[in-house]
Design a protein around this motif. Structure first.
Motif, short mmCIF file in Angstrom:
data_model
loop_
_atom_site.label_atom_id
_atom_site.label_comp_id
_atom_site.label_asym_id
_atom_site.label_seq_id
_atom_site.Cartn_x
_atom_site.Cartn_y
_atom_site.Cartn_z
N ASP A 274 0.84 -1.21 0.00
CA ASP A 274 0.00 0.00 0.00
C ASP A 274 0.87 1.25 0.00
O ASP A 274 2.08 1.18 0.21
CB ASP A 274 -0.99 0.00 1.18
N GLY A 275 0.23 2.39 -0.25
CA GLY A 275 0.99 3.64 -0.25
C GLY A 275 0.39 4.66 -1.19
O GLY A 275 -0.79 4.58 -1.55
N ALA A 276 1.23 5.63 -1.58
CA ALA A 276 0.76 6.74 -2.41
C ALA A 276 1.77 6.98 -3.54
O ALA A 276 2.98 6.76 -3.37
CB ALA A 276 0.63 8.00 -1.57
N ILE A 277 1.26 7.42 -4.68
CA ILE A 277 2.12 7.79 -5.82
C ILE A 277 1.72 9.19 -6.25
O ILE A 277 0.58 9.43 -6.66
CB ILE A 277 1.93 6.77 -6.98
N LEU A 278 2.65 10.13 -6.13
CA LEU A 278 2.35 11.54 -6.41
C LEU A 278 2.60 11.82 -7.89
O LEU A 278 3.62 12.40 -8.28
CB LEU A 278 3.21 12.46 -5.53
N ASP A 279 1.66 11.35 -8.70
CA ASP A 279 1.80 11.53 -10.15
C ASP A 279 0.40 11.47 -10.77
O ASP A 279 -0.59 11.26 -10.06
CB ASP A 279 2.73 10.44 -10.72
N THR A 280 0.35 11.62 -12.07
CA THR A 280 -0.96 11.54 -12.75
C THR A 280 -1.49 10.11 -12.65
O THR A 280 -0.72 9.16 -12.42
CB THR A 280 -0.81 11.88 -14.24
N ASP A 281 -2.79 9.95 -12.87
CA ASP A 281 -3.39 8.61 -12.82
C ASP A 281 -2.71 7.69 -13.83
O ASP A 281 -2.42 6.53 -13.53
CB ASP A 281 -4.89 8.68 -13.13
N ALA A 282 -2.45 8.23 -15.03
CA ALA A 282 -1.88 7.39 -16.09
C ALA A 282 -0.47 6.94 -15.70
O ALA A 282 -0.13 5.75 -15.82
CB ALA A 282 -1.84 8.18 -17.40
N ALA A 283 0.35 7.88 -15.19
CA ALA A 283 1.73 7.53 -14.84
C ALA A 283 1.75 6.57 -13.64
O ALA A 283 2.54 5.61 -13.61
CB ALA A 283 2.51 8.80 -14.51
N ALA A 284 0.88 6.82 -12.65
CA ALA A 284 0.84 5.95 -11.46
C ALA A 284 0.38 4.55 -11.86
O ALA A 284 0.93 3.55 -11.38
CB ALA A 284 -0.08 6.56 -10.41
N SER A 285 -0.61 4.47 -12.73
CA SER A 285 -1.11 3.16 -13.16
C SER A 285 -0.03 2.40 -13.93
O SER A 285 0.15 1.19 -13.74
CB SER A 285 -2.36 3.31 -14.03
N ALA A 286 0.70 3.12 -14.79
CA ALA A 286 1.78 2.47 -15.53
C ALA A 286 2.84 1.93 -14.57
O ALA A 286 3.36 0.82 -14.74
CB ALA A 286 2.39 3.46 -16.52
N LEU A 287 3.14 2.72 -13.54
CA LEU A 287 4.15 2.31 -12.57
C LEU A 287 3.72 1.05 -11.81
O LEU A 287 4.53 0.16 -11.53
CB LEU A 287 4.39 3.47 -11.58
N LEU A 288 2.43 0.97 -11.49
CA LEU A 288 1.93 -0.16 -10.70
C LEU A 288 1.77 -1.44 -11.51
O LEU A 288 1.58 -2.52 -10.94
CB LEU A 288 0.54 0.19 -10.13
N ALA A 289 1.85 -1.33 -12.84
CA ALA A 289 1.51 -2.47 -13.70
C ALA A 289 2.21 -3.78 -13.31
O ALA A 289 1.55 -4.83 -13.23
CB ALA A 289 1.78 -2.11 -15.16
N PRO A 290 3.53 -3.78 -13.00
CA PRO A 290 4.16 -5.07 -12.67
C PRO A 290 3.59 -5.70 -11.39
O PRO A 290 3.58 -6.93 -11.28
CB PRO A 290 5.64 -4.70 -12.44
N LEU A 291 3.12 -4.89 -10.45
CA LEU A 291 2.54 -5.46 -9.23
C LEU A 291 1.11 -5.92 -9.50
O LEU A 291 0.67 -6.97 -9.03
CB LEU A 291 2.58 -4.43 -8.09
N ARG A 292 0.39 -5.12 -10.30
CA ARG A 292 -0.99 -5.53 -10.65
C ARG A 292 -0.98 -6.82 -11.47
O ARG A 292 -1.94 -7.59 -11.43
CB ARG A 292 -1.68 -4.40 -11.41
N ALA A 293 0.13 -7.06 -12.20
CA ALA A 293 0.21 -8.28 -13.02
C ALA A 293 0.21 -9.54 -12.14
O ALA A 293 -0.03 -10.64 -12.63
CB ALA A 293 1.47 -8.23 -13.88
N LEU A 294 0.46 -9.37 -10.85
CA LEU A 294 0.45 -10.52 -9.93
C LEU A 294 -0.98 -10.83 -9.46
O LEU A 294 -1.17 -11.65 -8.56
CB LEU A 294 1.36 -10.25 -8.73
N GLU A 295 -1.96 -10.19 -10.08
CA GLU A 295 -3.39 -10.47 -9.87
C GLU A 295 -3.82 -10.44 -8.41
O GLU A 295 -4.21 -11.47 -7.84
CB GLU A 295 -3.74 -11.81 -10.51
N PRO A 296 -3.72 -9.27 -7.78
CA PRO A 296 -4.18 -9.18 -6.39
C PRO A 296 -5.67 -9.49 -6.29
O PRO A 296 -6.43 -9.22 -7.23
CB PRO A 296 -3.91 -7.71 -6.03
#
Ligand SMILES: Cc1cc2nc3c(=O)[nH]c(=O)nc-3n(C[C@H](O)[C@H](O)[C@H](O)COP(=O)(O)OP(=O)(O)OC[C@H]3O[C@@H](n4cnc5c(N)ncnc54)[C@H](O)[C@@H]3O)c2cc1C
Length: 457
Positions: A275-297
């Motif tokens: 968990d946490g926060a990403i101080l960026d646009t939605d698009a940039a934050a989502s792109a950054l999270l992609a490798p963790l989201r790929a683990l299918e939470p």
């Protein structure tokens, strides 16, 4: 004979004569209400409890206590009661500051003035009305002063640094019972010492802080069953190794007992959570999270939320909780350390094993900072055990200590002051190179050692 040699009855009479029913002694009904801290595992038995509601009442208590040969321990919530428990409280007036709460915001200068017993929720509510927020930690009911003046690790930290660097001025009652203001222009030595030295230098009656210009923030959590802990932990370690300073996140394994008051996704389950926060646009934050989201939470709440909601993301307990903790700061998190994390998280007796990502602005000393203005190291490893009954205290203390022991090969000498939670931990590691000057200033501003604090200098 010195004041501290006065018989107990004489001290009690003097205190009572000066403060009347504003002070509770052991035989009074109000004593038990006042002495119970947020961390209810800690059984505090101070000489007396006082509950002032104004700065002037704080002055009265400090003067009455010192005139009776007693010390004073400011306590806002008792989240750090475990650390204060390393001090003998038998000659201490516990100054319970829960009645001194409130905050006002100046939207033009983007600052807030906050009373000394206030909690973060008090500030966030008024700041949000102006599209602003503050450098709070993971929990809204921790006090502003107790957190800020011992450093303060925030989900804004890797971008904006340690929270203490947002302090602009402090108004406090000093050992001689005076109300003094300390800032970059007034009482500058005291201002330096307070930012790290905290309650060792006086009772803070109000504090002025910079606010952040964020009406909303991209934040949330990803949650999996703990059977995925190994895969998720290795992925998070790899991800944080290159994550930009805009991202401040934690990785935790939590073990929840079956409890009807918990939501079904938590009750009786072991989970791994990022968990946490990403101080960026939605698009940039989502792109950054992609490798963790790929683990299918199993659950993914990361989204843009009102910034005042960030205190709910970490799911800290909303009510007083009996707990013991320990921590170490790590300079790196290689594969073996990740394996040690997964093994520690599987040990019986621990409620939470957590890694917080440090680095970025947290590691950079602030220009014009105080005694503590940064924290080196890349990760903080934190163990937490619940103490359901007093008889479980020793076992919980051993569990949190044993939980951090395997991380010795990657440990730095530093400690995060806000995470020092008692059990005889060496507080000086939290002050680093500042400790010598802090001690000189303690002798100058509080020569009789009036103030007892959770992390004494
Ligand atoms: C559930 C939980 C979540 C937490 N999350 C975070 C986090 O995200 N980041 C982080 O950095 N820390 C975190 N902490 C640690 C917390 O910030 C520290 O323990 C902090 O010192 C608690 O401050 P307090 O005033 O609420 O506690 P208290 O026990 O009331 O006070 C601790 C010390 O602060 C000083 N103090 C408090 N108020 C005053 C005052 N008005 N004047 C002078 N001295 C004062 C005193 O020295 C006192 O002994 C968390 C702790 C818990 C239990």
């Amino acid at each position: 004979m010195t004041l501290s040699d006065l018989p107990v009855d004489t001290r009690a009479d003097r205190l009572r004569a000066a403060l009347g029913d504003r002070v509770a002694l052991a035989e009074d009904a109000a004593y038990d209400v006042g002495r119970i801290p947020w961390n209810v595992a800690i059984d505090q038995h101070p000489f007396a409890v006082a509950r002032p509601e104004t700065a002037e009442e704080v002055v009265d208590v400090v003067r009455a206590a010192t005139a009776s040969g007693l010390r004073v321990a400011p306590q806002a919530t008792g989240h750090a009661a475990g650390a204060l428990a390393d001090t003998d409280l038998s000659d201490v007036v516990l100054l319970s500051l829960g009645g001194l709460r409130g905050a006002t915001v100046d939207p033009v200068s983007r600052t807030a003035r906050v009373l000394g017993g206030s909690q973060w929720n008090d500030v966030l509510a008024v700041a949000a009305a102006h599209g602003l927020t503050a450098m709070h930690g993971s929990s809204g009911d921790v006090s502003v002063v107790g957190y800020l003046l011992s450093g303060g690790l925030s989900f804004y930290g890797r971008t904006h640094g340690l929270a203490v660097d947002s302090v602009r001025a402090v108004q406090l009652v000093t050992a001689d019972g005076a109300i003094v203001r300390a800032s970059a222009d007034e009482n500058t030595d005291l201002f330096w010492a307070l930012r790290g030295g905290s309650g060792a230098f006086g009772v803070v009656v109000s504090i002025e802080i910079d606010l952040l210009p964020y009406p909303d923030v991209f934040a949330g959590m990803l949650l999996w069953d703990a059977s995925h802990a190994g895969v998720v932990a290795h992925a998070w370690a790899e991800w944080t190794a290159t994550a930009p300073e805009a991202a401040t996140t934690t990785l935790r394994v939590l073990h929840f007992p079956p409890m009807p008051e918990l939501p079904p996704f938590l009750s009786g389950r072991s989970l791994v959570v990022v968990d946490g926060a990403i101080l960026d646009t939605d698009a940039a934050a989502s792109a950054l999270l992609a490798p963790l989201r790929a683990l299918e939470p199993e659950m993914d709440t990361f989204a843009r939320i009102p910034s005042a909601g960030l205190v709910a993301v970490h799911m800290d307990p909303p009510d007083p909780t009996p707990a013991l903790t320990a921590h170490v700061v790590l300079e790196s998190l290689p594969g073996e350390a990740v394996e040690a994390f997964v093994a520690a998280a599987a040990q019986p007796g621990l409620f939470i094993v957590e890694l917080r990502h440090l680095g970025g602005a947290i590691a950079r000393p602030a220009a014009n900072g105080g005694a503590v203005s940064s924290l080196g190291g890349e990760y903080l490893l934190h163990t937490i055990a619940v103490v359901p009954v007093p008889e479980a205290f020793a076992m919980a203390a051993a569990a949190v200590r044993d939980g951090v022991a395997p991380f010795e090969p990657w440990r730095t000498d530093a400690l995060a002051l806000t995470f020092i939670d008692g059990g005889g931990e060496d507080v000086t590691a939290g002050f680093g190179a500042a400790v010598t000057r802090l001690r000189e200033l303690k002798r100058r501003f509080d020569p009789a050692d009036v103030f007892a604090s959770a992390r004494p200098v």
